[in-house]
Design a protein around this motif. Structure first.
Motif: not given
Length: 219
Positions: A124-139
């Motif tokens: 999964v690619w979210h958004d790497q622009g500012d090395e942000r951290v996505y919450k509650d990532v579940i696959v």
């Protein structure tokens, strides 16, 4: 004769046990500014710029990309910007022309592979622009389109169960160009499923949920 039989058995065993690394096609590293400080008790150690995550090893022949441009994509809510097809179009450029953006809160993107497959990996690619951290990532994967029965969770970094899908033991991570590779091998075997559902609940940079690409591998 016994020696030939033994050599044949060894060759068969070697063929069965042969493994290959999943080959993810990665976009170029991209930065839109200085990485923001992220405060989280569940953040994995920073591997450092340019350091990729360990390869996912799978049985030989089970490393085929299953997602295509015509893979059916559905979402929990209507997109704020972008089209559903963006997450399977092969374009991993982190900009508005290739990004699907969903509203804030717990949201999901679901892929229909058309039939049951032996799954070995999801990335999964979210958004790497500012090395942000996505919450509650579940696959999660299932053969049930509604994800009520036969659900298998492959990755879950919702450590406090805020998404109400069960507390996970995986770590939060900084978004970079290698996305998040997730193994679908359970107890050494591929997971059989037709549907793949990826959750998130905003990021350390903004409340919305961005998805650039989702790839599924297997046989």
């Amino acid at each position: 004769m016994k020696k030939l039989m033994l050599l044949g058995a060894v060759a068969v065993a070697a063929a069965v046990s042969a493994e290959v690394a999943i080959k993810f096609e990665l976009p170029a590293p991209h930065s839109s500014g200085t990485p923001k400080e992220v405060k989280s008790a569940n953040l994995e150690p920073d591997p450092g710029p340019g350091k990729l995550r360990p390869a996912i090893m799978v049985p030989d022949g089970y490393d085929k990309k299953l997602t295509k441009e015509d893979t059916k994509v559905t979402t929990s809510e209507e997109a704020v910007t972008g089209d559903n097809e963006y997450v399977v179009d092969g374009d991993k450029t982190p900009d508005a022309t290739s990004m699907l953006q969903l509203p804030g809160g717990v949201q999901w993107v679901q892929l229909d592979l058309g039939a049951e497959h032996d799954l070995t990996a999801v990335c999964v690619w979210h958004d790497q622009g500012d090395e942000r951290v996505y919450k509650d990532v579940i696959v999660r994967v299932s053969n049930d389109e509604k994800f009520v029965d036969g659900v298998v969770t492959l990755f879950n970094n919702d450590h406090d169960n805020s998404a109400k899908l069960g507390a996970g033991k995986d770590k939060e991570y900084r978004e970079r160009n290698d996305g998040r590779p997730v193994s679908a091998m359970v107890d050494g075997k591929p997971t059989k499923a037709r549907y793949v559902r990826c959750y998130s609940a905003g990021s350390s940079s903004e409340p919305v949920n961005n998805y650039i690409e989702i790839e599924v591998f297997g046989k």
